[in-house]
Design an enzyme around this catalytic site. Structure first.
Site, mmCIF file in Angstrom:
data_model
loop_
_atom_site.group_PDB
_atom_site.id
_atom_site.type_symbol
_atom_site.label_atom_id
_atom_site.label_comp_id
_atom_site.label_asym_id
_atom_site.label_seq_id
_atom_site.Cartn_x
_atom_site.Cartn_y
_atom_site.Cartn_z
ATOM 1 N N GLY A 333 0.830 -1.196 0.000
ATOM 2 C CA GLY A 333 0.000 0.000 0.000
ATOM 3 C C GLY A 333 0.861 1.240 0.000
ATOM 4 N N GLU A 370 2.343 6.051 7.514
ATOM 5 C CA GLU A 370 3.717 6.150 7.006
ATOM 6 C C GLU A 370 4.486 7.285 7.670
ATOM 7 O OE1 GLU A 370 4.647 3.670 5.413
ATOM 8 O OE2 GLU A 370 2.652 2.907 4.975
ATOM 9 N N GLU A 392 5.239 -1.876 12.867
ATOM 10 C CA GLU A 392 3.937 -1.885 12.203
ATOM 11 C C GLU A 392 2.767 -1.812 13.177
ATOM 12 O OE1 GLU A 392 3.948 -1.179 9.327
ATOM 13 O OE2 GLU A 392 5.896 -1.804 8.576
#
Length: 925
Positions: A333, A370, A392
């Site tokens: 993504g 991000e 993550e």
């Protein structure tokens, strides 16, 4: 990195049956992430049911799976300090030339230097120390992805320079330094881009490609004179290549000390929009040429996000610029390269007229994810991939904090429950789940843990911890952790230590079991009245999707309790450390309800006694229980039914209490669970009765919303309309089908454009109730679309067709030149919502296995493809067929995914056999 798990594929719940409302484009995966673009609430999940089960065939299957490859990390006799790296990509012949001068420290005298290298040919290698130059002989290990430099005599301890000249390929695998195809002025062109996480920097230059071996980088790119060239840092010099009129040399400033997987380069043709945030950081969003207005929304988000994180962490963003760029061919993504974040187009670009509400929400979440990594992952990096969840899981939690700050109207924390918490609970109930922290050795094992456990369970554990210690202590601990380990590497235990010091609570003791142990508890709760007080008895045991209790069922579980008079807020908090516990809740009247886990912050399921549940049901109907808690009640009941601990009929009776529901996220989770059930009932003779039940359930909210947006309606109402109309279309509600056909007709002929929020619903409705004509019309719209979001919305809707020959057309189309490699798995997966489509898709994967495996091997897209095309069957025969195929055609990177699919098949079979007669009687009655 945002995988496809984090979106489209990540949802794993809503099947083809009901995808009309779903956005159907961006890839939890990142991601995943299936984690790979839209979440359950806005993910265009296809046929991946989110079931969980034990499979009796697993033991022979496991015994025949490939053994883990032996692995040892690189020697540390010689380590890098700085790379001076120069690369020249050739965009027509798909190769590149490179040279590097690596400043190294020789820690221990040795005549051998081992670096990571894959698909690289080293022409020359020398070592210089002072005036002495030593040439090296070069040996390659393809299996270990290393290059070994051997010298005639040992290198002396001290500083030196390692020089290498090499060549490589701009591959088409979407990893390493690879080529990306785009169209400009009607012509196909190519750019060169990078994706290095987890272990693919070695495909661009020989290096110490391990996260703990940090260095700084001085990058120089030699590029065609008319191309944009970007890297992590600002340009310090841009001049023509000496002796050439076609090339220019672009030099970039020195990077901070960082891991190789965060380095990035992009060469191509782009426009951009720019702004400075409140701290003066220059932010640019790069878009395809002619589409820079589509970068404005992401720019708005980024300009607000960087200062938010600076304030939250009390640490400034350390680089002078932040670039966000949309890449045409991109497997994940998004990727958090320091200062140059790369995205799928659908995770970054928003067309004001043609993008859906779900698309905007997704872009906001991915940008938040991000940019969080710029601190948590980039500034401080996990020591090894075992601690991937530190990156993550944390980013997947804090992206919601950020989006809630920027867009409070999204009610994003309620969506967290269905997007992340419930998906984590589903997967982690499997016997073939894994702990958050997984011992990772060989790089081939890394991609498989970019999954729901690392992302969504990791985020859910962090959220539970945040609530346990409080926001002030959480922020203080994070600040201390980031300061202490800035430009270094850390372990999970380092974070626990910082948070414990800030909060004074036993964080490591409480959280260690949550990261190192697979699964989670179910809390059984019963009550008795004691005067003005309610006495609760709590008992914990491991929750298993197959209903079988096994292993150690003890967690240190923070428990919160709410009551009728404090709906949604905890009146009591305790830490459940033992098997059982008694808790007294003061001042609760006999007719008032008591509920565990208000806001669904705790990572556990709750089994209420029947009298407790009876008191809660009226509060569902009148909505005096908040949305998150209503959602949690029905989700727990569905899970308990799958596990055989309550009847599916009892769950359906509770579902009827939701007929007056008006919250988008509650409906999103409810329809996903119903779709799971529907996927199994397709194999019965009363599936039409189930669809009638669905029509009755969804009709009132559809009539309330109507087809047309209302002035002043919320972002969530727009998403709910698409969900509901798509669901009714999937259930074959005739008036919905007729309206969808009419609106599709005028949309297709250009006389009246469909709102973006309704397009997936309408497309899938007309396809599932139409034939060749509708299919060809939608293909024309696909070919005419200029926005990739719209292309993805269409391509992922095509699988809704019912005719076998059209399903086969869709499957063949998935491998055509019209479909990007990154999108093929989702086009195939989109056909799996029906019995016929499922069979054809699985056969197609077997027939095309060599092509698909060669294209995706070693990457998480292969696991997503296998999952979508295998896990929704319901017979032992099909499980044996799948098992046999992968014995003959091993896919090591998807080993756990295959096991999970086999589990899901067994659970579906068991659930169907156990409850189908009762369900049939209920539906027909």
């Amino acid at each position: 990195m945002k995988t496809l798990y984090s979106n489209f594929f990540s949802s794993l719940k809503a099947r083809n049956l009901d995808l009309g409302h779903l956005f159907g484009l961006d890839i939890r995966l990142n991601r995943s992430r299936f984690d790979t673009t839209l979440r359950t609430s806005h993910a265009f999940s296809v046929c991946f049911g989110r079931r969980s089960v034990r499979h009796s065939l697993l033991h022979p299957y496991n015994s025949n799976m490939p053994e883990k490859k032996p692995f040892s990390r690189l020697p540390t006799d010689v380590v890098p300090v700085n790379y001076q790296l120069r690369l020249q990509p050739y965009l027509e012949k798909f190769t590149f030339d490179g040279n590097e001068q690596i400043e190294v420290q020789v820690k221990k005298s040795t005549d051998t230097v081992v670096l990571n290298s894959a698909d690289i040919k080293v022409q020359e290698a020398t070592f210089n120390s002072g005036s002495e130059e030593k040439p090296a002989t070069v040996e390659y290990s393809e299996e270990d992805e290393t290059v070994t430099l051997k010298f005639s005599s040992p290198l002396k301890v001290g500083d030196g320079l390692l020089r290498l000249n090499f060549t490589g390929e701009l591959n088409d695998k979407m990893k390493g330094f690879y080529r990306s195809k785009y169209t400009l002025d009607g012509q196909e062109r190519y750019g060169a881009v990078t994706q290095f996480e987890a272990t693919d920097a070695r495909r661009a230059f020989p290096c110490w490609d391990e996260p703990a071996v940090k260095a700084s980088f001085d990058v120089t790119l030699v590029v065609p004179k008319d191309k944009v060239a970007l890297s992590n840092m600002p340009v310090v010099n841009d001049s023509p290549l000496e002796g050439s009129t076609d090339w220019r040399v672009v030099q970039y400033d020195k990077t901070p000390i960082m891991s190789t997987y965060l380095l990035a380069f992009v060469v191509g043709e782009y426009d951009f929009v720019e702004a400075k945030d409140s701290d003066g950081v220059l932010i640019r969003v790069y878009t395809p040429v002619g589409k820079k207005e589509q970068g404005n929304f992401a720019l708005e988000v980024a300009v607000k996000t960087l200062p938010f994180y600076k304030k939250y962490f009390k640490i400034a963003y350390p680089l002078p610029k932040m670039d966000l760029i949309a890449i045409a061919d991109f497997a994940a993504g998004a990727m958090e390269n320091w200062g140059l974040v790369t995205y799928r187009e659908t995770a970054l670009l928003i067309d004001p007229k043609n993008s859906s509400s779900a698309a905007k929400q997704w872009v906001a979440l991915v940008v938040g994810h991000e940019l969080a990594h710029q601190w948590f992952g980039n500034l401080v990096t996990m020591e090894w991939w075992t601690h991937l969840w530190l990156n993550e899981g944390f980013a997947s939690f804090i992206e919601y904090l950020c989006v809630d700050h920027v867009f409070p109207e999204y009610d994003i924390w309620t969506q967290f429950v269905t997007n992340d918490l419930n998906r984590a609970l589903d997967l982690d109930a499997l016997n073939n789940s894994h702990p958050i922290e997984v011992a990772v050795g060989h790089p081939a094992e890394v991609d498989e843990i970019f999954d729901i456990i690392s992302y969504s369970k990791g985020a859910s554990v962090i959220r539970m911890l945040h609530d346990y210690i409080g926001d002030d202590s959480f922020r203080k601990g994070l600040h201390n952790y980031l300061n202490k380990f800035a430009y270094k590497n850390a372990f999970t235990e380092d974070l626990w230590e910082a948070l414990a010091e800030a909060s004074g609570k036993p964080v490591a003791k409480v959280m260690g079991v949550w990261t190192q142990k697979m699964g989670y508890p179910a809390i059984k709760v019963s009550e008795k009245q004691d005067g003005k007080n309610r006495v609760l008895t709590l008992e914990q045991e491991k929750f298993s999707a197959d209903g079988k209790v096994s292993g150690d069922g003890l967690w240190m579980t923070p428990i919160s309790i709410s009551t009728s008079t404090s709906s949604g807020k905890a009146v009591k908090k305790v830490l459940l450390e033992k098997k059982t516990m008694t808790v007294t809740v003061e001042n609760v009247k006999p007719n008032e309800w008591v509920k565990l886990n208000p806001g669904l912050v705790g990572l556990y399921r709750t089994r209420y006694s029947s009298n407790m549940l009876d008191k809660l049901l009226p509060a569902i109907k009148d909505k005096t229980i908040p949305p998150r808690d209503r959602l949690g009640l029905e989700n727990d009941l569905f899970a308990l039914s799958r596990a055989g601990e309550t009847s599916a009929v009892d769950v359906l009776k509770v579902v009827e209490a939701f007929s007056g529901e008006d919250n988008y996220t509650v409906w999103s989770d409810l329809h996903s669970n119903l779709s799971e059930l529907a996927g199994m009932l397709q194999y019965t003779d009363f599936y039409d009765d189930f669809k009638a039940f669905g029509r009755k359930l969804f009709k009132p909210i559809a009539e309330k919303l109507g087809w047309d947006p209302k002035e002043g309606e919320s972002h969530l109402d727009a998403m709910l309309r698409g969900l509901v109309m798509g669901r009714l279309g999937g259930y074959g509600e005739q008036s919905t089908v007729e309206v969808a056909r009419k609106r599709f007709e005028v949309h297709a002929n250009g006389s009246s454009q469909l709102p973006a929020d309704l397009r997936s619903a309408v497309y899938r409705t007309v396809l599932s109730n139409g034939g060749e004509q509708e299919f060809e019309t939608l293909l024309k719209l696909f070919r005419a679309a200029d926005l990739h979001e719209e292309k993805e919305r269409i391509m992922r809707s095509l699988g809704a067709v019912k005719d076998e020959h059209l399903i086969q057309k869709v499957l063949e189309f998935s491998l055509s030149d019209e479909i990007r490699s990154q999108d093929t798995p989702f086009v195939i997966g989109g056909t799996c919502g029906s019995k016929v489509g499922r069979e054809l898709a699985w056969k197609f994967v077997q027939d095309k296995w060599s092509v698909l495996h060669d294209r995706y091997k070693g990457g998480f897209l292969l696991a997503r493809l296998i999952k979508s095309t295998t896990e929704s069957f319901v017979t032992d025969d099909k499980a044996k067929e799948i098992e046999a195929f992968f014995k003959e055609n091993p896919a090591p990177a998807a080993e756990r995914t295959i096991q999970q699919s086999l589990e899901n098949i067994q659970l579906s079979k068991t659930w169907l056999q156990r409850d189908q007669d009762a369900i049939k009687k209920f539906l027909k009655g």
